[in-house]
Design a protein around this motif. Structure first.
Motif, PDB file in Angstrom:
ATOM      1  N   ASN A 115       0.775  -1.249   0.000  1.00 37.91           N
ATOM      2  CA  ASN A 115       0.000   0.000   0.000  1.00 37.91           C
ATOM      3  C   ASN A 115       0.803   1.293   0.000  1.00 37.91           C
ATOM      4  N   ASN A 116       1.987   1.280   0.557  1.00 40.23           N
ATOM      5  CA  ASN A 116       2.826   2.489   0.573  1.00 40.23           C
ATOM      6  C   ASN A 116       4.259   2.099   0.934  1.00 40.23           C
ATOM      7  N   GLY A 117       5.140   3.088   0.920  1.00 41.57           N
ATOM      8  CA  GLY A 117       6.544   2.815   1.184  1.00 41.57           C
ATOM      9  C   GLY A 117       6.776   2.281   2.593  1.00 41.57           C
ATOM     10  N   ALA A 118       6.023   2.823   3.562  1.00 41.59           N
ATOM     11  CA  ALA A 118       6.187   2.369   4.937  1.00 41.59           C
ATOM     12  C   ALA A 118       5.825   0.884   5.051  1.00 41.59           C
ATOM     13  N   ALA A 120       6.068  -1.284   2.703  1.00 43.91           N
ATOM     14  CA  ALA A 120       7.118  -2.045   2.025  1.00 43.91           C
ATOM     15  C   ALA A 120       8.304  -2.281   2.963  1.00 43.91           C
ATOM     16  N   VAL A 121       8.682  -1.240   3.731  1.00 41.21           N
ATOM     17  CA  VAL A 121       9.797  -1.390   4.677  1.00 41.21           C
ATOM     18  C   VAL A 121       9.424  -2.397   5.762  1.00 41.21           C
ATOM     19  N   LEU A 122       8.219  -2.241   6.309  1.00 42.03           N
ATOM     20  CA  LEU A 122       7.785  -3.140   7.383  1.00 42.03           C
ATOM     21  C   LEU A 122       7.761  -4.585   6.905  1.00 42.03           C
ATOM     22  N   GLU A 143      13.245   9.909  10.940  1.00 38.03           N
ATOM     23  CA  GLU A 143      11.787   9.982  10.850  1.00 38.03           C
ATOM     24  C   GLU A 143      11.454  10.514   9.471  1.00 38.03           C
ATOM     25  N   ILE A 144      10.525   9.845   8.794  1.00 36.11           N
ATOM     26  CA  ILE A 144      10.164  10.249   7.439  1.00 36.11           C
ATOM     27  C   ILE A 144       9.031  11.263   7.472  1.00 36.11           C
ATOM     28  N   GLY A 145       8.259  11.258   8.523  1.00 38.43           N
ATOM     29  CA  GLY A 145       7.072  12.119   8.584  1.00 38.43           C
ATOM     30  C   GLY A 145       5.843  11.247   8.759  1.00 38.43           C
ATOM     31  N   GLY A 147       4.792  10.138  11.437  1.00 40.91           N
ATOM     32  CA  GLY A 147       5.010   9.157  12.492  1.00 40.91           C
ATOM     33  C   GLY A 147       5.785   7.928  12.054  1.00 40.91           C
ATOM     34  N   PHE A 148       6.376   7.957  10.868  1.00 44.10           N
ATOM     35  CA  PHE A 148       7.155   6.802  10.402  1.00 44.10           C
ATOM     36  C   PHE A 148       8.606   6.961  10.850  1.00 44.10           C
ATOM     37  N   ARG A 149       8.972   6.238  11.918  1.00 41.97           N
ATOM     38  CA  ARG A 149      10.328   6.315  12.435  1.00 41.97           C
ATOM     39  C   ARG A 149      11.000   4.964  12.275  1.00 41.97           C
ATOM     40  N   GLN A 190      18.547   9.065   3.162  1.00 48.00           N
ATOM     41  CA  GLN A 190      18.193  10.302   3.865  1.00 48.00           C
ATOM     42  C   GLN A 190      17.432  11.189   2.889  1.00 48.00           C
ATOM     43  N   SER A 191      16.205  10.767   2.605  1.00 50.54           N
ATOM     44  CA  SER A 191      15.520  11.377   1.464  1.00 50.54           C
ATOM     45  C   SER A 191      14.944  12.754   1.776  1.00 50.54           C
ATOM     46  N   ASN A 192      14.609  13.017   3.045  1.00 51.45           N
ATOM     47  CA  ASN A 192      13.894  14.268   3.317  1.00 51.45           C
ATOM     48  C   ASN A 192      14.722  15.285   4.097  1.00 51.45           C
ATOM     49  N   VAL A 216      17.721  -2.074   1.435  1.00 49.24           N
ATOM     50  CA  VAL A 216      17.829  -0.644   1.169  1.00 49.24           C
ATOM     51  C   VAL A 216      16.436  -0.027   1.139  1.00 49.24           C
ATOM     52  N   ASP A 217      16.176   0.902   2.056  1.00 48.91           N
ATOM     53  CA  ASP A 217      14.944   1.687   2.000  1.00 48.91           C
ATOM     54  C   ASP A 217      15.270   2.955   1.222  1.00 48.91           C
ATOM     55  N   LEU A 218      14.911   2.918  -0.062  1.00 44.59           N
ATOM     56  CA  LEU A 218      15.284   4.014  -0.957  1.00 44.59           C
ATOM     57  C   LEU A 218      14.284   5.161  -0.888  1.00 44.59           C
ATOM     58  N   GLY A 219      13.084   4.862  -0.424  1.00 39.59           N
ATOM     59  CA  GLY A 219      12.086   5.920  -0.243  1.00 39.59           C
ATOM     60  C   GLY A 219      11.632   6.552  -1.538  1.00 39.59           C
ATOM     61  N   SER A 220      12.474   7.441  -2.071  1.00 40.16           N
ATOM     62  CA  SER A 220      12.016   8.294  -3.168  1.00 40.16           C
ATOM     63  C   SER A 220      11.823   7.556  -4.503  1.00 40.16           C
ATOM     64  N   GLY A 221      12.458   6.409  -4.700  1.00 38.83           N
ATOM     65  CA  GLY A 221      12.044   5.536  -5.788  1.00 38.83           C
ATOM     66  C   GLY A 221      12.403   5.947  -7.206  1.00 38.83           C
ATOM     67  N   ALA A 259       5.769   4.419  -4.659  1.00 41.00           N
ATOM     68  CA  ALA A 259       5.409   4.564  -6.076  1.00 41.00           C
ATOM     69  C   ALA A 259       4.966   5.979  -6.399  1.00 41.00           C
ATOM     70  N   ASP A 260       4.681   6.789  -5.361  1.00 46.67           N
ATOM     71  CA  ASP A 260       4.124   8.123  -5.625  1.00 46.67           C
ATOM     72  C   ASP A 260       5.126   9.239  -5.336  1.00 46.67           C
ATOM     73  N   LYS A 261       6.409   8.907  -5.345  1.00 46.26           N
ATOM     74  CA  LYS A 261       7.421   9.962  -5.262  1.00 46.26           C
ATOM     75  C   LYS A 261       8.041  10.099  -6.659  1.00 46.26           C
ATOM     76  N   LEU A 262       9.329   9.802  -6.811  1.00 54.20           N
ATOM     77  CA  LEU A 262       9.957  10.046  -8.118  1.00 54.20           C
ATOM     78  C   LEU A 262       9.470   9.080  -9.206  1.00 54.20           C
ATOM     79  N   GLY A 348       7.701  16.130  -1.355  1.00 53.55           N
ATOM     80  CA  GLY A 348       7.378  14.727  -1.137  1.00 53.55           C
ATOM     81  C   GLY A 348       8.492  13.950  -0.453  1.00 53.55           C
ATOM     82  N   GLY A 349       9.334  14.634   0.300  1.00 55.55           N
ATOM     83  CA  GLY A 349      10.429  13.930   0.950  1.00 55.55           C
ATOM     84  C   GLY A 349      11.436  13.411  -0.055  1.00 55.55           C
ATOM     85  N   ALA A 350      11.667  14.162  -1.129  1.00 56.01           N
ATOM     86  CA  ALA A 350      12.682  13.754  -2.106  1.00 56.01           C
ATOM     87  C   ALA A 350      13.515  14.963  -2.487  1.00 56.01           C
TER      88      ALA A 350
HETATM   89  C1  LIG Z   1       8.862   8.361   1.912  1.00 59.25           C
HETATM   90  C2  LIG Z   1       9.722   7.376   2.597  1.00 59.25           C
HETATM   91  C3  LIG Z   1       9.184   6.287   3.287  1.00 59.25           C
HETATM   92  C4  LIG Z   1       7.701   6.092   3.476  1.00 59.25           C
HETATM   93  O1  LIG Z   1       7.034   5.903   2.269  1.00 59.25           O
HETATM   94  P1  LIG Z   1       5.455   6.205   2.184  1.00 59.25           P
HETATM   95  O2  LIG Z   1       5.117   5.856   0.769  1.00 59.25           O
HETATM   96  O3  LIG Z   1       5.257   7.628   2.535  1.00 59.25           O
HETATM   97  O4  LIG Z   1       4.802   5.275   3.157  1.00 59.25           O
HETATM   98  C5  LIG Z   1      10.046   5.387   3.859  1.00 59.25           C
HETATM   99  N1  LIG Z   1      11.372   5.543   3.772  1.00 59.25           N
HETATM  100  C6  LIG Z   1      11.941   6.582   3.108  1.00 59.25           C
HETATM  101  C7  LIG Z   1      13.421   6.693   3.050  1.00 59.25           C
HETATM  102  C8  LIG Z   1      11.130   7.534   2.491  1.00 59.25           C
HETATM  103  O5  LIG Z   1      11.682   8.554   1.842  1.00 59.25           O
END
Ligand SMILES: *Cc1c(COP(=O)(O)O)cnc(C)c1O
Length: 414
Positions: A115-118, A120-122, A143-145, A147-149, A190-192, A216-221, A259-262, A348-350
């Protein structure tokens, strides 16, 4: 009579175009496979088989109103093959075109959508690292924002957090000393935020060389640092952005991203990597809990297909991000208001700290309220006592509406 030479891959792919909606690169794949199999005549059937991997409207004549393989309750647009293998007629993997497209775009052996990046990490940490040490730099316990720490997600996954290095500097040796057999390394982009000055961390390839699996939690994708979907190659503001293809090439065991960042698609999270790693995630019970529905999978398919086809109209983020500033200035000029140079940000934290030259129209004072009250509402910003509408993020289809409201406000007829 001499034997006919097989046609070139490109010529065969072109000959398929009349009977298929697939973009040229996927027709090339079908043509290449047919030629490799020594069966040129099978190319059209291969292209057809690829088409049937995509989500599409189907006619549900089964008599089952809520057919699970067809997306349960039909949408007004009709039923779709969310989980039906149209080739075999049996229950299949959800949206199998997505791993195919992601493989083409990043080289990843397999991919799983949540459903979202968080999520995917979990899921990745739970499936790969539960009950194991997860070694992470103190500079990446972020912390990504919303409450995602990272430390909290690690705890939730059942992994044991092992912090190494310092906030600003972490060396390969720090990881090497902390890694016990069965340990996993986690790298968080360190995307944001950005660190400057006396900072340093190892390259990904140095970490994968340690031998432990690296998540690797790439976040911005960003899918590929070479951005082959852009006619002009990578824009300069991307220079520091790590990418999925290059992370896999550097030996990452799992890469997760939004999927909704880069990527420029719908809200979703993607887990990619070698087939065994992704399959571990897919078979974990959490995968069922975190799976998206057919509407999201369909929108993600379209965004990935637009990458493969190099179709920027299907990727508004990339079209807007790469629009030359002169074009924006011309559009601003046509609106009649005061034309101003300004700066857009990726958001968008990128790409933190990066700005893109832009242009817009300005009206005196704070006009945010009247702009929001127009239909459709316009959201802008106030800077130095005037209201600026930055055209980089405005779809040209909305220029007429924006221009009309701007002219009304400039004439003092709020
Ligand atoms: C944005 C981000 C997340 C969370 O992704 P969401 O799609 O907002 O749930 C996790 N890790 C990193 C590094 C991010 O930049």
């Amino acid at each position: 009579m001499s034997e006919a030479r097989p046609p070139s891959v490109d010529a065969l792919a072109r000959s398929l175009a009349a009977g298929s909606w697939l973009p040229h690169p996927l027709l090339v794949d079908a043509a290449r496979a047919a030629i490799a199999a020594g069966d040129v005549g099978s190319a059209a059937a291969r292209a057809g088989a690829t088409e049937r991997l995509f989500l599409q409207r189907v006619v549900n004549a089964t008599g089952v109103l809520l057919h699970t393989n067809l997306g349960r309750a039909p949408s007004p647009g009709g039923a779709t093959n969310v989980e039906l293998d149209l080739g075999a007629g049996t229950r299949g993997r959800r949206a199998p075109a997505i791993p195919l497209l992601i493989h083409r775009l990043t080289g990843a052996e397999d991919a799983l959508v949540v459903n979202n990046g968080a999520a995917a990490v979990l899921l990745a940490l739970t499936a790969v690292a539960a009950d194991r040490d997860v070694v992470i730099s103190r500079g990446e316990l972020v912390e990504i924002g919303g409450g995602f720490r990272i430390p909290e997600i690690l705890e939730l996954s059942g992994a044991r957090l092992v912090e190494v290095g310092t906030t600003n500097k972490t060396r390969v040796d720090d990881y090497a000393r902390a890694l016990r057999p069965d340990g996993v390394v986690l790298v968080v982009h360190q995307s944001n935020f950005a660190q400057v000055g006396f900072v340093g961390r190892p390259a990904l390839a140095e970490l994968t060389a340690l031998g432990a699996p690296v998540v690797v939690d790439l976040g911005s994708g960003l899918l590929d640092a070479a951005t082959p979907w852009l006619p002009g190659g990578p824009p300069p503001w991307l220079h520091a952005e790590p990418a999925v293809r290059q992370s896999l090439d550097d030996g990452a065991a799992v890469v997760t991203f939004s999927a909704d960042k880069l990527l420029g698609g719908p809200q979703a999270g993607i887990i990619v990597g070698p087939a065994d790693m992704v399959d571990r995630c897919r078979r974990h019970p959490l995968a069922r809990v975190l799976r998206p529905g057919g509407l999201v999978l369909g929108a993600l398919e379209r965004a990935l297909l637009a990458h493969v086809a190099g179709d920027l109209d299907g990727l508004p983020f990339w079209r807007m991000a790469t629009e030359p500033v002169e074009v924006l200035r011309r559009r601003a000029d046509a609106m009649g208001g005061e034309v101003v140079d300004c700066a857009s940000v990726v958001g968008g934290g990128a790409a933190p700290g990066v700005s893109l030259p832009s242009a817009g129209v300005a009206v005196p004072g704070d006009q945010l309220g009247p702009l929001r009250a127009s239909s459709p509402p316009i959201v802008a910003r106030v800077q130095d006592g005037r209201t600026i509408c930055d055209l980089r993020t405005v779809d040209p289809a909305d220029d007429a509406h924006l221009g009309e409201v701007i002219r009304r406000l400039a004439a003092g007829r709020g």
